[in-house]
Enzyme design. Structure first.
Site, PDB file in Angstrom:
ATOM      1  N   ASP A  22       0.841  -1.182   0.000  1.00 43.37           N
ATOM      2  CA  ASP A  22       0.000   0.000   0.000  1.00 43.37           C
ATOM      3  C   ASP A  22       0.883   1.241   0.000  1.00 43.37           C
ATOM      4  OD1 ASP A  22      -2.702   1.040   0.256  1.00 43.37           O
ATOM      5  OD2 ASP A  22      -1.979   1.839   2.152  1.00 43.37           O
TER       6      ASP A  22
ATOM      7  N   ASP B 224     -10.222  -0.485   1.169  1.00 44.59           N
ATOM      8  CA  ASP B 224     -10.134  -0.045  -0.233  1.00 44.59           C
ATOM      9  C   ASP B 224     -11.390  -0.423  -1.006  1.00 44.59           C
ATOM     10  OD1 ASP B 224      -7.689   1.017   0.210  1.00 44.59           O
ATOM     11  OD2 ASP B 224      -6.542  -0.454  -0.960  1.00 44.59           O
TER      12      ASP B 224
HETATM   13 MG    MG Z   1      -5.211   0.481  -4.996  1.00 45.48          MG
END
Ligand code: MG
Ligand code: ADP
Length: 533
Positions: free
Chosen positions: A64, A388
């Site tokens: 990330d 997400d």
């Molecule tokens: Mg992404």
């Protein structure tokens, strides 16, 4: 620094480090590029992970972008500006951090090449601005419509958003959870505060599930309270179930044991009375934002009421939305209609910690996605994936627009930019073309992640986009070019507009700097040296 009459003139304190002109520029660009390069290989489903170890030895494994950059603790000011790009992207959209930083880095790399050809930074900045405006307009006009009824599309958005996080196996199931969660809390706008993602290790990712209600990291206040209740009427309190302490200066004089007993009796009577009122309302579970006196706990338990104290405000707000209860601030004002409802409330011990489930709420407007995973590292990454997924759907629904991922949208925008550059002419044309090429870093990096030569894939992509195949992108799993529409690789438009916006702003800002003056570290500026006699 030879100045007046041969005397050096010092305008800056001793120890100040200064670099100017091309030197300053190239240092800044180098630092910014280094940041972009450090996260670039994590892009996409086939992106690599980074293992980050902090100074006390804690380990984070992630791909990330913003997590990596936050943990890296970079020093250089231009590098910090790049980290800002990631943070802004995270705050505004919650995804696309790597994309934003990688584009910013590439914009600078292309600018560097132009600077070497003696093109002035202001010309580059002007060209980049034109390109940015055009790119944003193109992004919007190339986007496609999505609505909350289109669950299929929402699931695709969620799956694309979970990209590359370790949850690949449970991906489909997790995406479905995100879509279901959105279905409950949907309203005019979807507030992500009402979709809580909780995580606990000690079970497999497939055990993750949607709780139609709230999961509280709490236990009931007293061990004698019931740990499992059905058809629950819930009371939410933001006042304490305690007898107010006497004023700090007030003294209570008791002269005899009888007086003391009378005083204690009175206190106990008051608590008993409070509990009576709670009980009369019909509530059998109480969540209190403040404290609950030990004696009150005892009376509550005796009345078959389970209660938790010092519940977080955010959890109380979730409970309001999930159970339909109102928050009561005075025991004297409880009425039945203020109570909320849950089919089940129960306490469980999960990996050594107590949690309270409030579930089977009727038509809950707040829900909890409970993410499980084998180890803490796994579950942390799964939670990020789930965040997400949820945010992806929310961002897409914010303006009801999505674009094709897998580098398809970047290829198509780059194509439009090249045509636009021709219409512009002048030296800015070079900068607009550079901007177009910089966007292609996304498909290029995705292509690279497959292990194949990215050039072949980019060439084919260009050809297919020239033929009008707007959704042609990189199929990272088969290492070929494919139709992203068929593969279901779709992303919220907002990810891309924000990424293009903040990447080009950061690049511009860095390009405009031609002087870096760094104060000497360590407090007050020193006096300039006295001219020698
Ligand atoms: Mg992404
Ligand atoms: P970011 O931090 O920028 O979100 P990610 O690692 O999440 O970085 O990667 C996002 C990129 O991966 C996007 O360009 C997206 O289109 C692409 N992507 C996601 N899923 C797929 C897929 N199944 N096939 C090809 N590309 C994908």
């Amino acid at each position: 620094m030879n100045g007046y009459g041969g005397q050096p003139i010092f305008i800056l304190p001793e120890g100040t480090i200064r670099s100017t002109g091309k030197d300053a520029q190239s240092r800044n660009i180098t630092a910014a590029k280094a940041v972009a390069e450090s996260v670039r290989t994590t892009l996409g489903p086939k992106g690599m992970d980074k293992m980050l170890v902090n100074s006390i030895g804690d380990v984070v494994i992630t791909n990330d972008g913003v997590t990596i950059l936050e943990e890296m603790d970079v020093e250089h000011p231009a590098a910090k500006m790049m980290v800002e790009v990631a943070k802004t992207q995270e705050d505004v959209v919650g995804d696309g951090t790597t994309t934003a930083v990688v584009i910013a880095g590439e914009l600078l790399k292309k600018a560097e090449a132009l600077l070497e050809q003696d093109i002035h930074p202001t010309v580059i900045v002007r060209g980049y601005r034109l390109a940015k405006t055009k790119a944003l307009a193109e992004l919007t006009s190339l986007s496609i419509k999505v609505s909350i009824e289109n669950k299929d599309m929402l699931k695709k958005i969620a799956m694309t958003a979970m990209t590359g996080k370790s949850g690949e196996n449970a991906k489909e199931q997790m995406a479905q959870l995100a879509v279901d969660a959105i279905g409950y809390v949907q309203g005019e706008t979807i507030d992500k505060d009402y979709i809580k993602v909780e995580k606990k290790h000690g079970a497999s990712a497939e055990d993750s599930r949607l709780i139609k209600g709230v999961l509280l990291e709490k236990e009931f206040a007293n061990p004698s309270m019931r740990k499992e209740l059905k058809d629950v009427k819930i009371l939410l309190l933001d006042c304490a179930l305690e007898v107010k302490e006497p004023e700090r200066n007030a003294e209570i004089k008791v002269n005899t044991p009888e007086q003391l007993q009378a005083f204690l009796n009175q206190e106990s009577m008051m608590l008993k009375d409070m509990v009576k009122k709670v009980s009369a309302s019909g509530a059998n579970v109480v969540f209190c934002q403040k404290g609950i006196d030990d004696l009150a706990q005892h009376y509550l338990a005796k009345n078959g009421i389970s209660a938790a104290r010092r519940v977080k405000k955010s959890d109380i707000e979730m409970l309001v939305k999930a159970t339909g209860a109102k928050v009561i601030s005075s025991i004297d004002e409880i009425s039945q209609s203020d109570l909320g409802f849950a089919g089940k409330v129960y306490e469980r011990k999960i990996v050594g910690e107590e949690v309270i489930y409030v579930e089977e709420c009727k038509d809950p407007k707040a829900v909890t996605i409970f993410v499980r995973g084998s180890t803490e590292h796994v579950v942390d990454e799964l939670k990020r994936a789930m965040d997400d997924a949820v945010l992806g759907i929310i961002s897409a629904l914010e303006n009801n627009r999505v674009v094709y991922g897998g580098g398809a949208i970047e290829m198509e925008v780059a194509r439009s930019l090249r045509q636009y550059a021709e219409s512009q002419g002048g030296r800015e044309q070079l900068a607009i073309n550079a901007f177009a090429e910089a966007l292609e870093i996304i498909p290029k990096t995705l292509a690279e992640s497959t292990g194949k030569d990215p050039i072949d894939i980019i060439v084919e992509l260009r050809t297919r986009h020239d033929k009008g195949e707007k959704s042609a992108g990189v199929d990272v799993f088969r290492a070929t070019v494919a139709d992203m529409d068929k593969l279901g690789v779709v992303e919220p438009l907002k990810i891309k507009t924000q990424a293009v916006n903040s990447a080009s702003e950061a690049a511009e800002m860095i390009l405009r700097i031609d002087d870096v003056i760094t104060a000497r570290s360590g407090g007050a500026p020193s006096m300039p040296p006295m001219p020698e006699e």
